[in-house]
Write an enzyme that holds these catalytic residues in place. Structure first.
Site, PDB file in Angstrom:
ATOM      1  N   HIS A 177       5.506 -11.813  -7.394  1.00 34.49           N
ATOM      2  CA  HIS A 177       6.036 -13.425  -7.853  1.00 34.49           C
ATOM      3  C   HIS A 177       6.945 -13.670  -8.413  1.00 34.49           C
ATOM      4  CE1 HIS A 177       1.536 -14.245  -6.921  1.00 34.49           C
ATOM      5  NE2 HIS A 177       2.617 -14.170  -5.804  1.00 34.49           N
ATOM      6  N   ARG A 246       0.271 -13.020  -0.380  1.00 34.99           N
ATOM      7  CA  ARG A 246      -0.961 -13.504   0.754  1.00 34.99           C
ATOM      8  C   ARG A 246      -0.287 -13.348   2.311  1.00 34.99           C
ATOM      9  NH1 ARG A 246      -2.533 -15.172  -3.313  1.00 34.99           N
ATOM     10  NH2 ARG A 246      -3.268 -16.666  -4.703  1.00 34.99           N
ATOM     11  N   GLU A 370      -3.065  -8.331 -14.482  1.00 34.26           N
ATOM     12  CA  GLU A 370      -2.527  -9.923 -14.631  1.00 34.26           C
ATOM     13  C   GLU A 370      -2.137  -9.914 -16.811  1.00 34.26           C
ATOM     14  OE1 GLU A 370      -1.261 -12.427 -13.079  1.00 34.26           O
ATOM     15  OE2 GLU A 370      -2.248 -12.479 -10.920  1.00 34.26           O
TER      16      GLU A 370
END
Length: 414
Positions: A177, A246, A370
């Site tokens: 990302h 995704r 994360e």
């Protein structure tokens, strides 16, 4: 001379004004989420830009444009999710982030074969660093070539090995990302540590991909601070890009619109970056024992699956290894990392990279880390936070590798 000075000034001003300003954009913060609202948060996440990872028991943050603000406030009110405005206007924050990046780029030039941890490195700098590292360490380091991105950037990582045949393999990728700038320095730290310690290379072959989304990361560092997706155009739409996390070919789900931050792509592996990673994982399934994707922000450690709360067969092993890693991070002064099944800890996801690595029977241990948030909204830790994050995260990742090698587990299809 005056003319030259004027031209330089115009170039600097033009550069400063080239990025998306986010004027009038707000960030809303909810009360801690309850299990019963997570299905609705899941649906909202396909339309609106949630920051960080929405997790049961913790607040969520969502960025809204001036046009979206009233709608999102209304939806949250109908769901009886109390919330507040955390950031009234993102424009000053974005301006400050880019100004700091430009200032530090001028003040801290990159040195050959030296990773920079007191500012964020560009994609070109990181790519050059990988090549220099490989060239300077023959017999230990080799180039990992996973193909080209949509815009023609090379998807390069590095393999670090003692050269012995039959070693287990461990994988780390960062910044799939684009806006998650804090992740690549952690990947660079892994490279530094494994290069410096032959004992680590005796444990396993290490594969590290510091930038998994080259086009998106490059765009985020020059044009749009909060860009998340790839940069592939979507035919018939002005909305560009696919959510690469995704897009993997494991229970890929076509639900989502082009403009959604979680748009999964036209098909599984439609994004060359994801296809390159996926092909490598499949080709090395027999040796790969650990897959780790480093994201931000959390802190939280997630393991498969994202599509069901039913535990996977070796869930106890996944939990134990993740907990060992989290315990070490906390012991060196880092934050507390909860260790959760993805679907149970947050909302359902499909086509994620860790689920792919685990689901096709490659890595018996697979995780999404994360990393901690920072700055004004979470995704924008200042450069001064980089050293702290890499210092506290590396011992936990080292422990994870050591634990998984000492405690073999059976992947789904091996």
């Amino acid at each position: 001379m005056r003319l030259l000075g004027s031209i330089v000034l115009l170039l600097v001003v033009g550069s400063a004004l080239a990025y998306k300003t986010y004027s009038g954009y707000q960030v809303l913060k909810t009360a801690p989420l309850t299990p019963n609202v997570m299905p609705y948060i899941n649906k909202m996440s396909r339309i609106y830009d949630f920051w960080g990872t929405p997790v049961v028991g913790r607040p969520a943050t969502v960025m809204v444009s001036p046009e979206e603000a009233s709608v999102v406030n209304s939806v949250l009110n109908r769901l009886r999710i109390s919330h507040e405005v955390m950031i009234e206007d993102l424009a000053p924050i974005v301006e400050q982030d880019f100004a700091e990046q430009e200032r530090l780029m001028r003040a801290i030039p990159r040195q050959p074969r030296v990773a920079v941890y007191n500012r964020y490195m560009t994609f070109d700098e990181i790519d050059a660093h990988i090549h220099e590292t490989v060239d300077a360490n023959p017999g230990v380091a080799s180039l990992l070539d996973l193909g080209l991105s949509t815009e023609g950037r090379e998807l390069h990582g590095i393999k670090l090995s003692n050269g012995a045949a039959g070693q287990p393999a461990v994988w780390f990728d960062c910044a799939i990302h684009a806006r998650e700038w804090i992740a690549p320095p952690v990947c660079l730290r892994i490279i530094d540590e494994v290069l410096a310690d032959p004992a680590l290379r005796d444990l396993a072959d290490w594969y590290v991909l510091p930038i998994a989304n080259p086009d998106g990361y490059s765009f985020a560092t020059t044009d749009d601070r909060f860009w998340r997706k790839t940069r592939r155009p979507n035919p018939g739409s002005t909305c560009v890009g696919t959510d690469p996390n995704r897009n993997f070919d494991f229970l890929w789900d076509s639900a989502g619109t082009y403009c959604s931050e979680t748009f999964p792509g036209a098909s599984a592996f439609s994004e060359p970056e994801c296809a390159g990673i996926g092909n490598f994982i499949a080709a090395n399934a027999d040796s790969l024992i650990l897959y780790v994707a480093l994201h931000s922000y959390g802190p939280i450690i997630l393991y498969p699956f994202g599509h069901t709360v039913d535990p996977v067969p070796n869930a106890d092993d996944l939990l134990a290894a993740g907990t060992a890693s989290a315990t070490v991070i906390e012991s060196v002064g880092g934050p507390t990392y909860p260790v959760e099944n993805s679907a149970a800890g947050l909302y359902f996801t499909f086509g994620a990279s860790d689920d792919y690595a685990y689901g096709i029977g490659a890595a018996g241990y697979a995780y999404t880390y994360e990393l901690p948030g920072g700055g004004s909204g979470g995704f924008n830790p200042p450069a001064s936070a980089i050293q702290r994050v890499v210092d506290e995260t590396w011992p936990g990742l080292k422990t994870l590798v050591e634990y998984t090698i000492a405690n073999p587990t059976t992947p789904l299809k091996k």
